[in-house]
Design a protein around this motif. Structure first.
Motif, PDB file in Angstrom:
ATOM      1  N   THR A  44       0.845  -1.193   0.000  1.00 52.70           N
ATOM      2  CA  THR A  44       0.000   0.000   0.000  1.00 52.70           C
ATOM      3  C   THR A  44       0.878   1.240   0.000  1.00 52.70           C
ATOM      4  OG1 THR A  44      -1.743  -1.142   1.244  1.00 52.70           O
ATOM      5  CG2 THR A  44      -1.814   1.267   1.229  1.00 52.70           C
ATOM      6  N   GLN A  45       0.595   2.171  -0.901  1.00 55.88           N
ATOM      7  CA  GLN A  45       1.232   3.488  -0.899  1.00 55.88           C
ATOM      8  C   GLN A  45       0.219   4.476  -0.314  1.00 55.88           C
ATOM      9  OE1 GLN A  45       3.294   4.269  -4.876  1.00 55.88           O
ATOM     10  NE2 GLN A  45       2.058   2.461  -5.365  1.00 55.88           N
ATOM     11  N   SER A  46       0.630   5.275   0.644  1.00 54.49           N
ATOM     12  CA  SER A  46      -0.244   6.248   1.287  1.00 54.49           C
ATOM     13  C   SER A  46       0.341   7.637   1.076  1.00 54.49           C
ATOM     14  CB  SER A  46      -0.368   5.937   2.783  1.00 54.49           C
ATOM     15  OG  SER A  46      -1.295   6.798   3.407  1.00 54.49           O
ATOM     16  N   ASP A  71       3.908   9.949 -11.240  1.00 53.47           N
ATOM     17  CA  ASP A  71       4.282   8.547 -11.404  1.00 53.47           C
ATOM     18  C   ASP A  71       4.329   7.895 -10.031  1.00 53.47           C
ATOM     19  OD1 ASP A  71       4.607   9.079 -14.094  1.00 53.47           O
ATOM     20  OD2 ASP A  71       6.769   9.412 -13.916  1.00 53.47           O
ATOM     21  N   VAL A  72       3.840   6.666  -9.944  1.00 49.11           N
ATOM     22  CA  VAL A  72       3.850   5.911  -8.689  1.00 49.11           C
ATOM     23  C   VAL A  72       4.176   4.458  -9.000  1.00 49.11           C
ATOM     24  CG1 VAL A  72       2.215   7.392  -7.452  1.00 49.11           C
ATOM     25  CG2 VAL A  72       1.355   5.525  -8.885  1.00 49.11           C
ATOM     26  N   ARG A  73       4.421   3.688  -7.943  1.00 53.44           N
ATOM     27  CA  ARG A  73       4.567   2.252  -8.137  1.00 53.44           C
ATOM     28  C   ARG A  73       3.243   1.653  -8.585  1.00 53.44           C
ATOM     29  NH1 ARG A  73       6.481   2.066  -2.927  1.00 53.44           N
ATOM     30  NH2 ARG A  73       4.790   0.607  -2.466  1.00 53.44           N
ATOM     31  N   SER A  74       3.312   0.487  -9.153  1.00 53.18           N
ATOM     32  CA  SER A  74       2.107  -0.152  -9.671  1.00 53.18           C
ATOM     33  C   SER A  74       1.070  -0.375  -8.571  1.00 53.18           C
ATOM     34  CB  SER A  74       2.476  -1.498 -10.315  1.00 53.18           C
ATOM     35  OG  SER A  74       1.327  -2.128 -10.826  1.00 53.18           O
ATOM     36  N   PHE A  75      -0.190  -0.131  -8.899  1.00 53.31           N
ATOM     37  CA  PHE A  75      -1.319  -0.339  -7.991  1.00 53.31           C
ATOM     38  C   PHE A  75      -2.535  -0.701  -8.831  1.00 53.31           C
ATOM     39  CE2 PHE A  75      -1.702   3.967  -9.439  1.00 53.31           C
ATOM     40  CZ  PHE A  75      -3.064   4.203  -9.530  1.00 53.31           C
ATOM     41  N   ASP A 145       0.128   2.852 -13.061  1.00 52.52           N
ATOM     42  CA  ASP A 145       1.367   3.384 -12.487  1.00 52.52           C
ATOM     43  C   ASP A 145       1.424   4.906 -12.522  1.00 52.52           C
ATOM     44  OD1 ASP A 145       1.849   3.890 -15.160  1.00 52.52           O
ATOM     45  OD2 ASP A 145       3.465   2.428 -15.357  1.00 52.52           O
ATOM     46  N   GLY A 146       0.263   5.538 -12.703  1.00 59.51           N
ATOM     47  CA  GLY A 146       0.160   6.988 -12.624  1.00 59.51           C
ATOM     48  C   GLY A 146      -1.182   7.357 -12.027  1.00 59.51           C
ATOM     49  N   VAL A 147      -1.238   8.486 -11.311  1.00 57.30           N
ATOM     50  CA  VAL A 147      -2.484   8.851 -10.645  1.00 57.30           C
ATOM     51  C   VAL A 147      -2.606  10.358 -10.531  1.00 57.30           C
ATOM     52  CG1 VAL A 147      -1.543   8.815  -8.285  1.00 57.30           C
ATOM     53  CG2 VAL A 147      -3.976   8.295  -8.656  1.00 57.30           C
ATOM     54  N   VAL A 179      -3.404   0.703  -3.628  1.00 54.93           N
ATOM     55  CA  VAL A 179      -3.207  -0.678  -3.172  1.00 54.93           C
ATOM     56  C   VAL A 179      -2.803  -1.573  -4.332  1.00 54.93           C
ATOM     57  CG1 VAL A 179      -4.264  -2.654  -2.022  1.00 54.93           C
ATOM     58  CG2 VAL A 179      -4.942  -0.322  -1.381  1.00 54.93           C
ATOM     59  N   ASP A 180      -1.714  -2.289  -4.132  1.00 54.24           N
ATOM     60  CA  ASP A 180      -1.259  -3.322  -5.065  1.00 54.24           C
ATOM     61  C   ASP A 180      -1.627  -4.670  -4.454  1.00 54.24           C
ATOM     62  OD1 ASP A 180       0.063  -5.070  -6.755  1.00 54.24           O
ATOM     63  OD2 ASP A 180       2.034  -4.685  -5.886  1.00 54.24           O
ATOM     64  N   PRO A 181      -2.499  -5.449  -5.095  1.00 53.92           N
ATOM     65  CA  PRO A 181      -2.916  -6.722  -4.497  1.00 53.92           C
ATOM     66  C   PRO A 181      -1.864  -7.803  -4.544  1.00 53.92           C
ATOM     67  CG  PRO A 181      -3.850  -6.527  -6.681  1.00 53.92           C
ATOM     68  CD  PRO A 181      -3.151  -5.213  -6.400  1.00 53.92           C
ATOM     69  N   GLY A 182      -0.791  -7.609  -5.315  1.00 52.51           N
ATOM     70  CA  GLY A 182       0.203  -8.651  -5.483  1.00 52.51           C
ATOM     71  C   GLY A 182      -0.268  -9.711  -6.467  1.00 52.51           C
ATOM     72  N   ALA A 183       0.586 -10.687  -6.700  1.00 48.73           N
ATOM     73  CA  ALA A 183       0.273 -11.748  -7.652  1.00 48.73           C
ATOM     74  C   ALA A 183      -0.689 -12.752  -7.036  1.00 48.73           C
ATOM     75  CB  ALA A 183       1.553 -12.440  -8.092  1.00 48.73           C
ATOM     76  N   ASP A 184      -1.433 -13.442  -7.887  1.00 44.59           N
ATOM     77  CA  ASP A 184      -2.314 -14.496  -7.404  1.00 44.59           C
ATOM     78  C   ASP A 184      -1.498 -15.593  -6.750  1.00 44.59           C
ATOM     79  OD1 ASP A 184      -4.753 -13.410  -8.201  1.00 44.59           O
ATOM     80  OD2 ASP A 184      -4.548 -14.179 -10.237  1.00 44.59           O
TER      81      ASP A 184
END
Length: 462
Positions: A44-46, A71-75, A145-147, A179-184
């Motif tokens: 999670t990026q806050s 630019d942000v990390r993937s979410f 990856d952008g918001v 929020v990045d849920p991660g890989a399955d």
């Protein structure tokens, strides 16, 4: 961010548990904030919101806050949170996102702001933990990856509300949560549940010795599936009635059920392991109510732009948003349903047990919450999702002797429709709006609950 202290209320499984991780507050630099290096995939990026151009001199009192494009990390999921859970955000929240690895930006998308009614009761230990924050609904946007975000207040002159005044029209402490849920979770080598017999809890625990996740959530479903199972299999009505786990539950209630109780066939349920829950995120232990007298149907208000194959990712994202961003002890809903009719275990503690959720403010005691993934104010729910609601309620309510077409009384814990302590007569299958003044579960889903009640009663043999 924050971590929970273990609750003194509830039942803690006698299994080896991992200690929760400590997550620091995000950095204040322009680069994406990092809460912690996750123990398992997902993060999670806050990001703190700032006054937008033209209102910067007002600081926290600015009536419009947000973030310019960055630019942000993937979410894949976004939401906005603030400090005081008793404050409401009266205004509009809109976001734009950029598809990961591209230059394509979406149009502005609205985020549902009235979400504080999906929450723990006001006098509960969970609500009083000191960690809970106000929050919008989460919005699923897919890999990005952008918001860019903007929050604009709506506050009439002289209007006074908790946490929002003429001097401070928006709640304090606004943050954008990405929020990045991660890989399955990997499917290779997973053990599937067996209707009868199969791997014992002891054997499964030994096989899980290399798994770093706590096992208490899986152990809470002992008798329904072996430890580590990714799903609990469906049973016929006859198999359900004869199942030892059913008989044990009825006996534990000092059952007043008739000799052949009205219990629907148990549906297939994807376990927390099946959708990839990181059991290190949530608070340890479980909290139970006495019984399940009613089911409240919700929608997650997270949008309908997901494929059913993405549903586990959506649920992992909501789980992180509820726990890490909103400060809850676990995901709020007891069950979740996707538009293909798949049923997922929600809050940990056992799918057949009366687990206390955080889904209907004022009515979490002696009830369960079922959330359909998506938004159903202008979109019709699928027939598969409605059938899943009927199958799930026919089984779970039947375990506690409840008629899906009947009425019941629940005591209000306080809210905006009923005062605390009032006994309220409700449908056994109710919509969220029946217990709280809200649009949830959306007009078009709410309008289908009568059909779900009739179908559930038929599954029970009524």
């Amino acid at each position: 961010m924050r971590r929970f202290l273990a609750s003194s209320v509830g039942v803690t499984c006698a299994a080896a548990l991992a200690l929760p991780l400590a997550l620091p507050d995000p950095a204040q630099a322009r680069a994406p904030a990092v809460t912690a290096e996750p123990a398992v995939p997902g993060s999670t990026q806050s990001l703190p919101l700032v006054p937008l151009a033209g209102t910067r001199s007002l600081g926290p009192a600015a009536s419009e806050q947000g973030l310019p494009r960055r630019d942000v990390r993937s979410f894949s999921l976004v939401g906005v949170v603030w400090d005081n859970p008793n404050s409401e955000l009266h205004g509009h929240v809109q976001v734009r996102t950029r598809d990961a690895g591209t230059t394509h930006w979406s149009g502005w998308q609205d985020v549902e702001t009235h979400y504080s009614d999906d929450a723990a009761d006001l006098d509960s230990a969970e609500r009083a933990s000191g960690h809970v924050r106000g929050a919008t609904a989460p919005l699923w946007v897919g890999a990005s990856d952008g918001v860019e975000v903007r929050v604009q207040a709506e506050l009439a002159e002289g209007d006074e509300r908790a946490g929002a005044t003429a001097d401070s029209p928006l709640p304090r402490g606004l943050h954008l949560e990405l929020v990045d849920p991660g890989a399955d979770p990997p499917r290779a080598g997973t053990r599937r549940a067996e209707p009868t017999g199969g791997t014992s809890v002891v054997e499964a625990a030994a096989a899980d010795a290399l798994n770093t996740e706590p096992v208490d959530a899986a152990a809470a479903n002992a008798g329904l599936a072996p430890l580590g199972a990714t799903e609990i299999p469906a049973l016929t009505k006859q198999q359900t009635e004869r199942d030892p786990a059913t008989q044990e539950l009825l006996a534990a209630q000092g059952s007043r059920q008739r000799a052949q109780p009205y219990i629907g066939p148990r549906p297939r349920i994807i376990t927390r392991r099946g959708w990839g829950a990181d059991e290190n995120l949530r608070e340890r232990g479980f909290v139970y109510t006495k019984k399940v007298k009613a089911a409240f149907v919700h929608h997650t208000a997270s949008g309908n732009k997901y494929r059913c194959s993405q549903a586990p990712s959506v649920i992992r994202s909501i789980y992180r948003y509820h726990v890490e961003s909103s400060g809850w002890r676990d995901i709020g809903y007891n069950f979740l349903v996707d538009k293909c009719g798949n049923i997922y275990e929600g809050r940990a503690g056992g799918v057949a047990k009366p687990v206390m959720g955080a889904h209907t403010l004022g009515f979490n005691t002696n009830s369960m919450g079922i959330a359909v993934l998506g938004s159903y104010g202008a979109t019709k729910p699928t027939s598969a999702a409605l059938k899943a609601i009927a199958r799930l309620t026919a089984w779970k309510l039947g375990l506690y002797g409840a008629n899906p077409r009947g009425k019941t009384y629940l005591k209000s814990g306080g809210g905006n429709l009923y005062r605390k302590g009032k006994n309220v007569r409700l449908n056994v299958i109710s919509g969220h709006r029946d217990g709280f003044a809200t649009e949830c579960p959306g007009r078009l889903l709410y309008g289908k609950l009568g059909s779900a009640r009739r179908t559930a009663a038929r599954y029970q043999g009524r």
